[in-house]
Design a protein around this motif. Structure first.
Motif, PDB file in Angstrom:
ATOM      1  N   PRO A   1       0.833  -1.215   0.000  1.00  0.00           N
ATOM      2  CA  PRO A   1       0.000   0.000   0.000  1.00  0.00           C
ATOM      3  C   PRO A   1       0.866   1.264   0.000  1.00  0.00           C
ATOM      4  O   PRO A   1       1.969   1.282   0.541  1.00  0.00           O
TER       5      PRO A   1
ATOM      6  N   ILE B   1       0.093   4.266   4.494  1.00  0.00           N
ATOM      7  CA  ILE B   1      -0.274   3.367   5.588  1.00  0.00           C
ATOM      8  C   ILE B   1      -0.350   4.171   6.877  1.00  0.00           C
ATOM      9  O   ILE B   1       0.642   4.754   7.315  1.00  0.00           O
TER      10      ILE B   1
ATOM     11  N   ALA C   1      -4.129   1.597   3.842  1.00  0.00           N
ATOM     12  CA  ALA C   1      -3.978   0.471   4.758  1.00  0.00           C
ATOM     13  C   ALA C   1      -3.681   1.025   6.151  1.00  0.00           C
ATOM     14  O   ALA C   1      -3.413   2.227   6.311  1.00  0.00           O
TER      15      ALA C   1
ATOM     16  N   PHE D   1      -1.592  -0.018  10.013  1.00  0.00           N
ATOM     17  CA  PHE D   1      -0.812  -0.849  10.922  1.00  0.00           C
ATOM     18  C   PHE D   1      -1.423  -0.736  12.309  1.00  0.00           C
ATOM     19  O   PHE D   1      -1.873   0.344  12.715  1.00  0.00           O
TER      20      PHE D   1
ATOM     21  N   SER E   1       6.203   4.119  -0.581  1.00  0.00           N
ATOM     22  CA  SER E   1       5.119   4.160   0.390  1.00  0.00           C
ATOM     23  C   SER E   1       5.543   4.940   1.623  1.00  0.00           C
ATOM     24  O   SER E   1       6.744   5.064   1.921  1.00  0.00           O
TER      25      SER E   1
ATOM     26  N   ILE F   1       4.623   5.325   5.845  1.00  0.00           N
ATOM     27  CA  ILE F   1       3.956   4.882   7.068  1.00  0.00           C
ATOM     28  C   ILE F   1       3.853   6.098   7.971  1.00  0.00           C
ATOM     29  O   ILE F   1       4.871   6.697   8.323  1.00  0.00           O
TER      30      ILE F   1
END
Length: 263
Positions: free
Chosen positions: A6, A9, A50, A52, A232, A234
């Protein structure tokens, strides 16, 4: 970049879980789950790809296996997160500080799609002491439990220093080629600290075929530039209400970040 990785995230920082010093009867699992679901919905509504789930509130962390009650609590929270996003976002697990076994077990039991492993290869000196990677066990356990789950592995992870003088490029190649990670993560020195563009470029040059994620410090102001090198992002700290790390995720900040990151 693999379509399975993804692009944006969001991280759900779980409040203290049973057994942690922050728990102490001041919270309930119902509250932990409700707050996690609200954060998850904010990521979905804001356009992220997405999420986590992390046991972020469980400080101080262990460098080895977490307690059974931690895994049980994270599994319960995962159900609430899935409900919060109506099953529309992939979910991953990062079991702090470095319990890849628990993360894989959670993926197998809770339909997770990926895990983050802070120390997958090599050895790092951390505030938990010396943590050694165990790619051997993690990759083999993944094959027996949940073979489709992706392993996102940090390269010289934040809140740590390598044991010995190991160039970033060497650590990246070892993690990608010998550790069999599915993606590499670069981060700053700590939570919310900016990831160096130079570090990203060095990892990209060393491992041009590896999906590359930014693991800390991405903001709406830096997202587009980071994504010129990384695949990506995070993100957690920049998306909290009023920028307070312990606060809930702010859907307006998520939307602004998503817009700044572009398509």
């Amino acid at each position: 970049m693999s379509a399975a990785i993804p692009r944006l995230i969001g991280v759900i920082h779980l409040r203290p879980l049973p057994g942690s010093p922050g728990w102490l009867g001041s919270s309930s699992m119902a509250e932990v789950c409700d707050l996690a679901a609200v954060d998850a919905a904010a990521f979905l509504d804001g356009g992220f790809d997405a999420v986590f789930i992390e046991n972020f509130g469980d400080i101080p962390f262990t460098k080895t296996q977490v307690a059974p009650e931690t895994v049980a609590a994270m599994a319960r929270a995962a159900d609430s997160v899935r409900a919060g996003v109506d099953g529309k976002l992939p979910v991953g697990f990062n079991v702090l500080r470095n319990d890849a076994d628990a993360a894989l077990g959670l993926c197998a039991a809770c339909d997770g799609s990926f895990i983050r492993v802070n120390v997958h290869c090599g050895a790092m000196v951390t505030d938990q002491g010396l943590i050694e990677g165990d790619a051997y066990t993690t990759v083999r356990k993944r094959a027996t439990l949940c073979p489709d789950v992706k392993i996102f592995a940090d390269v010289l992870v934040k809140h740590a220093a390598p044991l010995g003088d190991i160039p970033l490029e060497h650590a990246a190649r070892d993690t990608w080629q010998r550790g069999k990670a599915d993606a590499l993560i670069a981060s700053g020195v700590g939570t919310g600290q900016a990831t160096s563009l130079d570090d990203l470029r060095r990892i990209r040059q060393a491992c041009p075929d590896a999906p590359l994620l930014v693991g800390s410090g991405a903001t709406a102001a830096s997202a587009a530039e980071l994504l010129t090198v990384a695949d990506s992002l995070i993100v957690a700290s920049a998306l909290k209400k009023e920028g307070v790390l312990a606060a809930a995720v702010d859907v307006d900040r998520v939307k602004a970040f998503r817009e700044a990151a572009g398509n």
